[in-house]
Design an enzyme around this catalytic site. Structure first.
Site: not given
Length: 256
Positions: A45, A70, A145, A171
């Site tokens: 993200h 990530r 998540e 999430d």
């Protein structure tokens, strides 16, 4: 290979992780100068792509932080490429089944433990004896998540060579029909996250979580969490800007 994160865990302490979403070597270096134990490059993200991730790793090298990344998804190519570039750990999003966890961990490990291809272009330059130490050094954190992941948690936790779990509260809340948020106080969310923590610790693995505020994080460490992320560079920068501008306006800034 030196890894501050492993040293912190060996001392049975909770690790403080910084989150780098901005593709700037300046902001990354500023973060590296702080007392973080690890820094994570966010290619999911965040605004970071592979080339900027490489530059961020170069910018923070030598400051004693364990660098993680990530990845955008559970895809072996980008996992291996980031490890070859020097990341000492991978956080993988949306791990929902034991099979997905095994595929993730396998991409991070050389045979016979996994199927990672050998070619540590930068990692082999900056970490002595890299090949022989990588399997025992690289951190693998599977993000839990979704409701599906919680239901399959026992199988995920049984994955060989998985370092631990990283709770994605935003999430997870969405998957449970709630608005995305960090630092949950909603009783249902608190109960689910506490269940993840207890199962993970019972399995002998590390448990981490993305957080927003230091007091919440300090309490989480006392509860048993091993790895806590402080917001992100974007959130911290935005909050500081907003606070400064707001205070100036409240004090009549601009008026003579």
């Amino acid at each position: 290979m030196n890894s501050r994160l492993h040293d912190v865990w060996a001392a049975d302490r909770g690790a403080l992780n910084g989150w780098l979403s901005i593709p700037s070597t300046v902001t990354a270096e500023i973060a590296a100068l702080q007392d973080y134990d690890s820094l994570t490059l966010d290619l999911q993200h965040g605004l970071v792509d592979y080339q900027s991730a490489l530059e961020l790793m170069q910018a923070v090298h030598g400051h004693g932080k364990t660098v993680l990344a990530r990845v955008p998804w559970n895809e072996p190519g980008i996992i291996m490429k980031l490890l070859d570039g020097g990341a000492l750990g991978i956080i993988c999003p949306m791990i929902n089944t034991a099979e997905e966890a095994a595929r993730f961990v396998g991409a991070c490990q050389y045979a016979p433990r996994g199927y990672r291809s050998s070619g540590p272009t930068r990692a082999g330059l900056i970490y002595p004896d890299y090949f022989n130490q990588a399997n025992d050094t690289v951190v693998t954190l599977a993000m839990i998540e979704t409701v599906q992941a919680v239901e399959n948690l026992d199988g995920i936790l049984a994955t060989p060579n998985l370092t631990g779990i990283y709770v994605g509260p935003g999430d997870l809340a969405v998957s449970m029909g709630k608005p995305p948020a960090l630092d949950h106080t909603d009783p249902e969310m608190v109960s689910v996250i506490d269940g993840i923590l207890k199962k993970t610790k019972a399995a002998g693995l590390k448990c981490g979580m993305h957080c927003l505020n230091p007091p919440f994080m300090a309490d989480a460490v006392k509860q048993g969490f091993d790895f806590l992320t402080l917001a992100s560079d974007v959130r911290i920068f935005a909050a500081a800007q907003a606070a400064g501008v707001s205070e100036f306006r409240k004090l009549g800034g601009g008026d003579r």
